[in-house]
Design a protein around this motif. Structure first.
Motif, PDB file in Angstrom:
ATOM      1  N   HIS A   1      17.336  -3.151 -42.024  1.00 11.21           N
ATOM      2  CA  HIS A   1      16.204  -2.279 -41.720  1.00 11.21           C
ATOM      3  C   HIS A   1      15.580  -2.749 -40.411  1.00 11.21           C
ATOM      4  O   HIS A   1      16.025  -3.714 -39.817  1.00 11.21           O
ATOM      5  N   ALA A   2      14.578  -2.046 -39.941  1.00  9.98           N
ATOM      6  CA  ALA A   2      13.934  -2.367 -38.666  1.00  9.98           C
ATOM      7  C   ALA A   2      12.652  -3.155 -38.941  1.00  9.98           C
ATOM      8  O   ALA A   2      11.580  -2.572 -39.075  1.00  9.98           O
ATOM      9  N   PRO A   3      12.745  -4.485 -39.042  1.00  9.68           N
ATOM     10  CA  PRO A   3      11.575  -5.267 -39.430  1.00  9.68           C
ATOM     11  C   PRO A   3      10.462  -5.281 -38.386  1.00  9.68           C
ATOM     12  O   PRO A   3       9.340  -5.668 -38.688  1.00  9.68           O
ATOM     13  N   PHE A   4      10.751  -4.819 -37.179  1.00 13.61           N
ATOM     14  CA  PHE A   4       9.734  -4.787 -36.126  1.00 13.61           C
ATOM     15  C   PHE A   4       9.395  -3.357 -35.722  1.00 13.61           C
ATOM     16  O   PHE A   4       8.931  -3.105 -34.618  1.00 13.61           O
ATOM     17  N   SER A   5       9.620  -2.394 -36.628  1.00 16.14           N
ATOM     18  CA  SER A   5       9.443  -0.980 -36.302  1.00 16.14           C
ATOM     19  C   SER A   5       7.993  -0.571 -36.103  1.00 16.14           C
ATOM     20  O   SER A   5       7.719   0.454 -35.509  1.00 16.14           O
ATOM     21  N   GLY A   6       7.079  -1.350 -36.660  1.00 18.47           N
ATOM     22  CA  GLY A   6       5.666  -1.007 -36.537  1.00 18.47           C
ATOM     23  C   GLY A   6       5.167  -0.110 -37.642  1.00 18.47           C
ATOM     24  O   GLY A   6       3.986   0.188 -37.727  1.00 18.47           O
ATOM     25  N   THR A   7       6.042   0.359 -38.520  1.00 17.34           N
ATOM     26  CA  THR A   7       5.655   1.243 -39.615  1.00 17.34           C
ATOM     27  C   THR A   7       4.996   0.435 -40.720  1.00 17.34           C
ATOM     28  O   THR A   7       5.609  -0.418 -41.319  1.00 17.34           O
TER      29      THR A   7
ATOM     30  N   ASP B   1      11.110 -16.610 -41.067  1.00 17.09           N
ATOM     31  CA  ASP B   1      10.835 -17.501 -39.938  1.00 17.09           C
ATOM     32  C   ASP B   1      12.031 -17.621 -39.007  1.00 17.09           C
ATOM     33  O   ASP B   1      11.880 -17.648 -37.783  1.00 17.09           O
ATOM     34  N   ALA B   2      13.235 -17.656 -39.569  1.00 12.86           N
ATOM     35  CA  ALA B   2      14.447 -17.711 -38.747  1.00 12.86           C
ATOM     36  C   ALA B   2      14.595 -16.422 -37.936  1.00 12.86           C
ATOM     37  O   ALA B   2      14.959 -16.453 -36.755  1.00 12.86           O
ATOM     38  N   LEU B   3      14.304 -15.280 -38.564  1.00 15.94           N
ATOM     39  CA  LEU B   3      14.362 -13.994 -37.870  1.00 15.94           C
ATOM     40  C   LEU B   3      13.360 -13.942 -36.720  1.00 15.94           C
ATOM     41  O   LEU B   3      13.692 -13.515 -35.613  1.00 15.94           O
ATOM     42  N   LEU B   4      12.145 -14.386 -36.987  1.00 22.29           N
ATOM     43  CA  LEU B   4      11.119 -14.385 -35.945  1.00 22.29           C
ATOM     44  C   LEU B   4      11.522 -15.273 -34.777  1.00 22.29           C
ATOM     45  O   LEU B   4      11.397 -14.878 -33.617  1.00 22.29           O
ATOM     46  N   ALA B   5      12.020 -16.451 -35.079  1.00 15.57           N
ATOM     47  CA  ALA B   5      12.432 -17.381 -34.017  1.00 15.57           C
ATOM     48  C   ALA B   5      13.586 -16.806 -33.200  1.00 15.57           C
ATOM     49  O   ALA B   5      13.584 -16.880 -31.964  1.00 15.57           O
ATOM     50  N   LYS B   6      14.562 -16.229 -33.878  1.00 15.23           N
ATOM     51  CA  LYS B   6      15.732 -15.662 -33.200  1.00 15.23           C
ATOM     52  C   LYS B   6      15.345 -14.532 -32.251  1.00 15.23           C
ATOM     53  O   LYS B   6      15.945 -14.355 -31.190  1.00 15.23           O
ATOM     54  N   ASN B   7      14.312 -13.770 -32.620  1.00 14.23           N
ATOM     55  CA  ASN B   7      13.886 -12.614 -31.832  1.00 14.23           C
ATOM     56  C   ASN B   7      12.657 -12.886 -30.970  1.00 14.23           C
ATOM     57  O   ASN B   7      12.118 -11.960 -30.377  1.00 14.23           O
ATOM     58  N   ASN B   8      12.225 -14.152 -30.938  1.00 16.50           N
ATOM     59  CA  ASN B   8      11.053 -14.536 -30.153  1.00 16.50           C
ATOM     60  C   ASN B   8       9.840 -13.662 -30.498  1.00 16.50           C
ATOM     61  O   ASN B   8       9.173 -13.121 -29.626  1.00 16.50           O
TER      62      ASN B   8
ATOM     63  N   THR C   1       6.390 -12.974 -33.473  1.00 10.88           N
ATOM     64  CA  THR C   1       5.434 -13.648 -34.344  1.00 10.88           C
ATOM     65  C   THR C   1       5.230 -12.809 -35.598  1.00 10.88           C
ATOM     66  O   THR C   1       5.696 -11.667 -35.678  1.00 10.88           O
ATOM     67  N   GLU C   2       4.513 -13.351 -36.570  1.00 11.97           N
ATOM     68  CA  GLU C   2       4.231 -12.616 -37.807  1.00 11.97           C
ATOM     69  C   GLU C   2       3.541 -11.287 -37.531  1.00 11.97           C
ATOM     70  O   GLU C   2       3.743 -10.316 -38.251  1.00 11.97           O
ATOM     71  N   LYS C   3       2.715 -11.232 -36.495  1.00 12.70           N
ATOM     72  CA  LYS C   3       2.007 -10.000 -36.165  1.00 12.70           C
ATOM     73  C   LYS C   3       2.970  -8.880 -35.760  1.00 12.70           C
ATOM     74  O   LYS C   3       2.643  -7.713 -35.889  1.00 12.70           O
ATOM     75  N   ASP C   4       4.151  -9.239 -35.252  1.00 11.08           N
ATOM     76  CA  ASP C   4       5.141  -8.240 -34.847  1.00 11.08           C
ATOM     77  C   ASP C   4       5.911  -7.662 -36.029  1.00 11.08           C
ATOM     78  O   ASP C   4       6.541  -6.615 -35.910  1.00 11.08           O
ATOM     79  N   LEU C   5       5.863  -8.326 -37.153  1.00 13.19           N
ATOM     80  CA  LEU C   5       6.654  -7.952 -38.319  1.00 13.19           C
ATOM     81  C   LEU C   5       5.965  -6.829 -39.092  1.00 13.19           C
ATOM     82  O   LEU C   5       4.796  -6.931 -39.450  1.00 13.19           O
ATOM     83  N   SER C   6       6.686  -5.736 -39.346  1.00 11.64           N
ATOM     84  CA  SER C   6       6.103  -4.624 -40.107  1.00 11.64           C
ATOM     85  C   SER C   6       6.498  -4.669 -41.579  1.00 11.64           C
ATOM     86  O   SER C   6       6.080  -3.826 -42.354  1.00 11.64           O
ATOM     87  N   THR C   7       7.291  -5.641 -41.977  1.00 13.95           N
ATOM     88  CA  THR C   7       7.729  -5.790 -43.362  1.00 13.95           C
ATOM     89  C   THR C   7       6.702  -6.595 -44.151  1.00 13.95           C
ATOM     90  O   THR C   7       6.387  -7.720 -43.784  1.00 13.95           O
ATOM     91  N   ALA C   8       6.199  -6.010 -45.218  1.00  9.67           N
ATOM     92  CA  ALA C   8       5.242  -6.713 -46.078  1.00  9.67           C
ATOM     93  C   ALA C   8       5.992  -7.707 -46.965  1.00  9.67           C
ATOM     94  O   ALA C   8       7.092  -7.431 -47.428  1.00  9.67           O
ATOM     95  N   ILE C   9       5.399  -8.863 -47.185  1.00  8.02           N
ATOM     96  CA  ILE C   9       5.941  -9.874 -48.092  1.00  8.02           C
ATOM     97  C   ILE C   9       4.848 -10.179 -49.106  1.00  8.02           C
ATOM     98  O   ILE C   9       3.793 -10.694 -48.743  1.00  8.02           O
TER      99      ILE C   9
END
Length: 77
Positions: A6-12, A37-44, A46-54
């Motif tokens: 899925h698009a974890p940084f889609s903004g939705t 955390d690995a995904l965030l690091a790989k894509n440079n 931050t948590e604020k960029d992530l649109s996936t709720a945990i």
């Protein structure tokens, strides 16, 4: 695979159609947070960029039938 499919940084972040992962226990939570955390690091990112709720899992309500087997019906299946 979850993060790739899925698009974890889609903004939705709509409440009705949101992307989320729910964990049932501490082991699952640890796995989700470590892979996030690995995904965030790989894509440079931050948590604020992530649109996936945990979130911790709570009551489960089955979606309408036309929403079932989405993965198989989609371009990924």
């Amino acid at each position: 695979k979850f993060w790739r499919d899925h698009a974890p940084f889609s903004g939705t972040r709509s409440c009705q159609y949101r992307i989320a992962v729910w964990f049932l226990n501490e082991k699952q939570k640890t796995i989700v947070l470590e892979t996030r955390d690995a995904l965030l690091a790989k894509n440079n990112k931050t948590e604020k960029d992530l649109s996936t709720a945990i979130e911790p899992a709570t009551d489960f309500y089955r979606a309408e039938e036309y929403h079932q087997k989405y993965y198989q019906k989609s371009r990924f299946g």
